[in-house]
Design an enzyme around this catalytic site. Sequence first.
Site, PDB file in Angstrom:
ATOM      1  N   LYS A 199       0.864  -1.193   0.000  1.00  0.00           N
ATOM      2  CA  LYS A 199       0.000   0.000   0.000  1.00  0.00           C
ATOM      3  C   LYS A 199       0.893   1.233   0.000  1.00  0.00           C
ATOM      4  CE  LYS A 199      -1.562   3.052   2.458  1.00  0.00           C
ATOM      5  NZ  LYS A 199      -1.573   4.304   1.686  1.00  0.00           N
TER       6      LYS A 199
ATOM      7  N   GLU B 264      10.003   1.535  10.387  1.00  0.00           N
ATOM      8  CA  GLU B 264      11.068   2.490  10.052  1.00  0.00           C
ATOM      9  C   GLU B 264      10.443   3.865  10.166  1.00  0.00           C
ATOM     10  OE1 GLU B 264      14.023  -0.362   8.817  1.00  0.00           O
ATOM     11  OE2 GLU B 264      14.217   1.808   8.790  1.00  0.00           O
TER      12      GLU B 264
ATOM     13  N   CYS C  74      14.160  10.578   6.075  1.00  0.00           N
ATOM     14  CA  CYS C  74      14.177  10.164   7.484  1.00  0.00           C
ATOM     15  C   CYS C  74      15.589  10.297   8.048  1.00  0.00           C
ATOM     16  CB  CYS C  74      13.670   8.745   7.601  1.00  0.00           C
ATOM     17  SG  CYS C  74      14.494   7.627   6.472  1.00  0.00           S
TER      18      CYS C  74
ATOM     19  N   GLU D  74      11.133  16.490  14.268  1.00  0.00           N
ATOM     20  CA  GLU D  74      11.477  16.184  12.879  1.00  0.00           C
ATOM     21  C   GLU D  74      10.720  17.160  11.974  1.00  0.00           C
ATOM     22  OE1 GLU D  74       9.812  12.695  10.927  1.00  0.00           O
ATOM     23  OE2 GLU D  74      11.821  12.233  10.187  1.00  0.00           O
TER      24      GLU D  74
HETATM   25  P1  NAD Z   1       2.830   8.827   7.176  1.00  0.00           P
HETATM   26  O1  NAD Z   1       3.084   8.112   8.451  1.00  0.00           O
HETATM   27  O2  NAD Z   1       1.816   9.896   7.157  1.00  0.00           O
HETATM   28  O3  NAD Z   1       2.376   7.814   6.044  1.00  0.00           O
HETATM   29  C1  NAD Z   1       3.151   6.671   5.711  1.00  0.00           C
HETATM   30  C2  NAD Z   1       2.240   5.628   5.107  1.00  0.00           C
HETATM   31  O4  NAD Z   1       1.322   5.205   6.109  1.00  0.00           O
HETATM   32  C3  NAD Z   1       1.394   6.110   3.934  1.00  0.00           C
HETATM   33  O5  NAD Z   1       1.283   5.061   2.983  1.00  0.00           O
HETATM   34  C4  NAD Z   1       0.054   6.375   4.573  1.00  0.00           C
HETATM   35  O6  NAD Z   1      -1.025   6.253   3.683  1.00  0.00           O
HETATM   36  C5  NAD Z   1       0.004   5.278   5.621  1.00  0.00           C
HETATM   37  N1  NAD Z   1      -0.894   5.523   6.750  1.00  0.00           N
HETATM   38  C6  NAD Z   1      -1.398   6.694   7.199  1.00  0.00           C
HETATM   39  N2  NAD Z   1      -2.216   6.482   8.252  1.00  0.00           N
HETATM   40  C7  NAD Z   1      -2.197   5.149   8.502  1.00  0.00           C
HETATM   41  C8  NAD Z   1      -2.809   4.313   9.476  1.00  0.00           C
HETATM   42  N3  NAD Z   1      -3.624   4.799  10.410  1.00  0.00           N
HETATM   43  N4  NAD Z   1      -2.537   3.001   9.454  1.00  0.00           N
HETATM   44  C9  NAD Z   1      -1.712   2.474   8.528  1.00  0.00           C
HETATM   45  N5  NAD Z   1      -1.113   3.210   7.561  1.00  0.00           N
HETATM   46  C10 NAD Z   1      -1.356   4.536   7.552  1.00  0.00           C
HETATM   47  O7  NAD Z   1       4.268   9.320   6.683  1.00  0.00           O
HETATM   48  P2  NAD Z   1       4.603  10.192   5.411  1.00  0.00           P
HETATM   49  O8  NAD Z   1       4.140  11.580   5.693  1.00  0.00           O
HETATM   50  O9  NAD Z   1       4.136   9.509   4.163  1.00  0.00           O
HETATM   51  O10 NAD Z   1       6.209  10.115   5.415  1.00  0.00           O
HETATM   52  C11 NAD Z   1       6.974  10.936   6.228  1.00  0.00           C
HETATM   53  C12 NAD Z   1       7.416  10.232   7.488  1.00  0.00           C
HETATM   54  O11 NAD Z   1       7.995   8.979   7.174  1.00  0.00           O
HETATM   55  C13 NAD Z   1       8.492  10.972   8.242  1.00  0.00           C
HETATM   56  O12 NAD Z   1       8.217  10.978   9.626  1.00  0.00           O
HETATM   57  C14 NAD Z   1       9.751  10.177   7.983  1.00  0.00           C
HETATM   58  O13 NAD Z   1      10.747  10.285   8.940  1.00  0.00           O
HETATM   59  C15 NAD Z   1       9.230   8.811   7.879  1.00  0.00           C
HETATM   60  N6  NAD Z   1      10.131   7.980   7.091  1.00  0.00           N
HETATM   61  C16 NAD Z   1      10.937   7.081   7.724  1.00  0.00           C
HETATM   62  C17 NAD Z   1      11.830   6.317   6.995  1.00  0.00           C
HETATM   63  C18 NAD Z   1      12.741   5.324   7.663  1.00  0.00           C
HETATM   64  O14 NAD Z   1      13.316   4.499   6.960  1.00  0.00           O
HETATM   65  N7  NAD Z   1      12.914   5.372   8.955  1.00  0.00           N
HETATM   66  C19 NAD Z   1      11.898   6.463   5.621  1.00  0.00           C
HETATM   67  C20 NAD Z   1      11.065   7.390   5.025  1.00  0.00           C
HETATM   68  C21 NAD Z   1      10.185   8.137   5.760  1.00  0.00           C
END
Ligand code: NAD
Length: 499
Positions: free
Chosen positions: A188, A263, A297, A395
């Site tokens: 997803k 992650e 990240c 962050e």
């Molecule tokens: P997000 O948490 O808003 O969304 C990530 C994914 O989760 C999306 O596909 C979203 O649709 C889904 N999602 C949203 N609500 C959900 C729920 N209730 N249950 C399950 N899935 C759900 O993050 P984002 O804004 O897309 O990305 C930015 C964040 O991701 C930042 O905090 C960044 O640090 C983190 N990130 C971490 C890594 C890592 O490897 N540690 C890598 C990339 C991004």
Amino acid sequence: MDQRTATLALPATPRSFGFFVDGQTIEAGPRGHFERRSPGHDVPVTRMPKCTTADLDMAVAAARRAFEDGRWSRIPAVERADVLLRAAQILRRRAEEIAYWETLENGKPISQARAEVGGCAGMFEYAAGAARALHGDAFNNLGEGMFGVVTREPIGVVGLITPWNFPFLILCERVPYILAAGCTIVAKPSEVTSATTLLLAEVLAEAGLPAGCYNVVTGSGSTVGQAMTEHADIDMVSFTGSTAVGRRCVAAAAGNFKKLGLELGGKNPQIVFADADLEDAADGVAFGIGFNTGQCCVSGSRLIVERSVARDFEAMVAAKLAKVKVGDPLDPETQIGAITTTAQNDTILGYIAKGKQEGARLVCGGDRLDFGRGQYIAPTLFGDVTGTMAIAREEIFGPVLAVMPFDTMEEAIAIANDTVYGLAASVWTKNIDKALTVSRRVRAGRFWVNTTLAGGPELPIGGFKQSGWGREAGIYGVEEYTQVKSVHIEIGKRQPWVG
Ligand code: NAD
């Protein structure tokens, strides 16, 4: 004109995608679409089906059938490796197309997207080898009558939830490793960057991956994502995204105690000692915060610099940031592209305003850049940042760097560790003792010495503290998607219990 040196044209009309289940592309039909506008150009570029939880159920059922009948999980590893190697070749062949859609949806520079797709092909090649190298253990020390074997078995159906910052790279830091382990997948992607996750379905099908082993359901996080983390027929969820949503995943996973790989976020330190090659370090620090518009990240968002050189070094980094080419993501000369979402753009500008309010000194940047269309923010550097300020603690996920001076190594380590996160860190010094001491004492899952943001298929990725659970990539990343079974084998006749 050479396509790789010209600014690419926008698509004439938005491209409509279907979702992908059991080897079939399914059109959106009555579900309707999400429309995605290019953040660099503010024009519609893609349309994705608004999948439902019923679509997710269908995809999970397909992945379950594919897992249980052994079409992938029980074939020899060498056959899995063949598919992964073919996928790598197809990725290289289709790299230009994948990079184009990645850039349009995400806003990252096309040159960067091209490099990322090349890196992704390497992930598949590495994972092909890892599939064949994966093995268990044997115990030949249990006495004459007993032999012990530990086998690794694929964990089952894996739900894969990915964010928008590296839609294809993060996907490919997971998919080949999960497939190498023998698992099947329901992916997803983020609702704003789903195109390349669907293009990978075409690549894998052409490579010979059996139907049902890689399924993609597009949809919102609060519906499809949430249902995935709660789903009783998914054995493991690999989630990459924000710490806030990661926390929800932990609660939702309790239903069937599914394993979670998480992650999450980071607030990563760049520690610079006065004895570093400062020119090299300034370039690395600028790259560490500017790359992917700081929407990484692992962005190095806290610059912890020895006080004796702090002001000079700050000026060196600011000079580098001023020279970076920010602009149209489709221009191959661009180094920093657009901010991916409007919400993220507002968040970053909000933190810049907060930094000013809290008394940090704005050294460079600090505002949006106007190119007539799209959303862009100038790389921003704040001096005189203290450990209690929001820009030092939270962050931001944007090109905003907070400078914090130190006097002693102990103080530098304490500042670096003064965060709930533990994703990544860098140290810049020519003193081996300092480099080693800091690398041992900073609590982070990835550590760089005299470099930053280095990666590749071999070394694992993951966080300490609130940055996550588990590891992706490397042989660790394959093992993460297996579980171990202990097998005791009696040799000869067993000692009777009843005489
Ligand atoms: P997000 O948490 O808003 O969304 C990530 C994914 O989760 C999306 O596909 C979203 O649709 C889904 N999602 C949203 N609500 C959900 C729920 N209730 N249950 C399950 N899935 C759900 O993050 P984002 O804004 O897309 O990305 C930015 C964040 O991701 C930042 O905090 C960044 O640090 C983190 N990130 C971490 C890594 C890592 O490897 N540690 C890598 C990339 C991004």
